[in-house]
Design an enzyme around this catalytic site. Structure first.
Site, short mmCIF file in Angstrom:
data_model
loop_
_atom_site.label_atom_id
_atom_site.label_comp_id
_atom_site.label_asym_id
_atom_site.label_seq_id
_atom_site.Cartn_x
_atom_site.Cartn_y
_atom_site.Cartn_z
N CYS A 42 0.85 -1.19 0.00
CA CYS A 42 0.00 0.00 0.00
C CYS A 42 0.89 1.25 0.00
CB CYS A 42 -0.90 -0.01 1.23
SG CYS A 42 -2.06 1.39 1.25
N ASP A 44 0.46 3.74 1.73
CA ASP A 44 0.43 4.33 3.08
C ASP A 44 1.85 4.60 3.61
OD1 ASP A 44 -1.87 4.07 5.65
OD2 ASP A 44 0.25 4.45 6.06
N ARG A 46 2.96 4.77 6.45
CA ARG A 46 3.36 4.05 7.67
C ARG A 46 3.80 2.61 7.39
NH1 ARG A 46 -2.32 5.15 10.34
NH2 ARG A 46 -2.79 4.49 8.21
N HIS A 98 -2.32 -3.87 5.05
CA HIS A 98 -2.17 -3.49 6.46
C HIS A 98 -3.54 -3.16 7.06
CE1 HIS A 98 -2.71 0.95 5.90
NE2 HIS A 98 -2.42 0.60 4.67
N CYS A 101 -6.38 0.21 6.89
CA CYS A 101 -6.02 0.78 5.58
C CYS A 101 -7.11 1.77 5.15
CB CYS A 101 -5.89 -0.34 4.55
SG CYS A 101 -5.48 0.24 2.89
ZN LIG Z 1 -3.44 1.27 3.00
#
Ligand SMILES: [Zn+2]
Length: 214
Positions: A42, A44, A46, A98, A101
């Site tokens: 992803c 993302d 993090r 994750h 999400c």
């Molecule tokens: Zn995500």
């Protein structure tokens, strides 16, 4: 100092430190890349692939998009897969989702009129929800529903990989790559394995390539 200036300064410090520890570090890396893993994760911020598995540059060939999707019409993702499998000859492809999400949570809601493109990207996750609606809706809380969809989305993306001719040809001719589906927990930083498909795994007949059956 502007935030971006800090990035450039940090980079300088990092490069100096690496060189100090191993004087030919960058020459060695620049010479070639032979990553063993393709990572599809992803976007993302993090969930940075290299950091969460403590990998040095050169280990992971990566593609990231919203909610770690493998979509058969996405030339970007497909090009990465083809290059990783056919040229770099990676032994493993890891799809990593994750919990919590944002993309998956958004897919459980109505479409946002201002996010016309993102809406289309998230349609595929809505399809995963529709495919597994009963199981997801049997979860007791909204958080657990979203978390189960995160897991099922990873599993479906691994299956999508196995449906591709790039993967089926590599399985047939080269007995690789192994496909993995993992999920990452933001609250403790730990990865969990959800699915593994070794070369030659059973594929639904409608996705099989004709000459891959023999
Ligand atoms: Zn995500």
């Amino acid at each position: 100092m502007q935030p971006y200036e800090k990035l450039l300064l940090e980079n300088k410090a990092w490069a100096q430190e690496k060189k100090l520890k191993e004087p030919d570090y960058f020459e060695r890396l620049a010479a070639d890349q032979r990553p063993e893993f393709l990572w599809i994760g992803c976007s993302d911020s993090r969930v940075p692939a290299d950091i969460i598995i403590n990998a040095e540059p050169g280990v992971i060939f990566a593609h990231r998009n919203i909610a770690n999707q493998v979509i058969a019409t996405d030339f970007n993702c497909l090009s990465v897969i083809q290059y990783a499998v056919d040229v770099l000859k990676v032994g493993h492809v890891i799809v990593c989702g994750h919990y919590n999400c944002g993309g998956v949570r958004a897919a459980l809601e109505r479409q946002k009129p201002e996010l016309t493109l993102v809406n289309k990207w998230l349609m595929h996750i809505k399809d995963v929800y529709r495919l597994h609606r009963e199981e997801i809706e049997s979860q007791p809380t909204e958080k657990q529903k979203a978390d189960r969809l995160v897991e099922l989305n990873v599993i479906e993306q691994v299956r999508n990989l196995s449906h591709m001719s790039i993967i089926q040809n590599a399985w047939k001719h080269d007995q690789r790559p192994t496909l993995h589906g993992w999920v990452y927990a933001l609250h403790d930083g730990v990865l969990k394995q959800l699915i593994v498909l070794p070369p030659g795994s059973e594929i639904d007949v409608i996705y099989q390539q004709d000459d891959a059956q023999t």
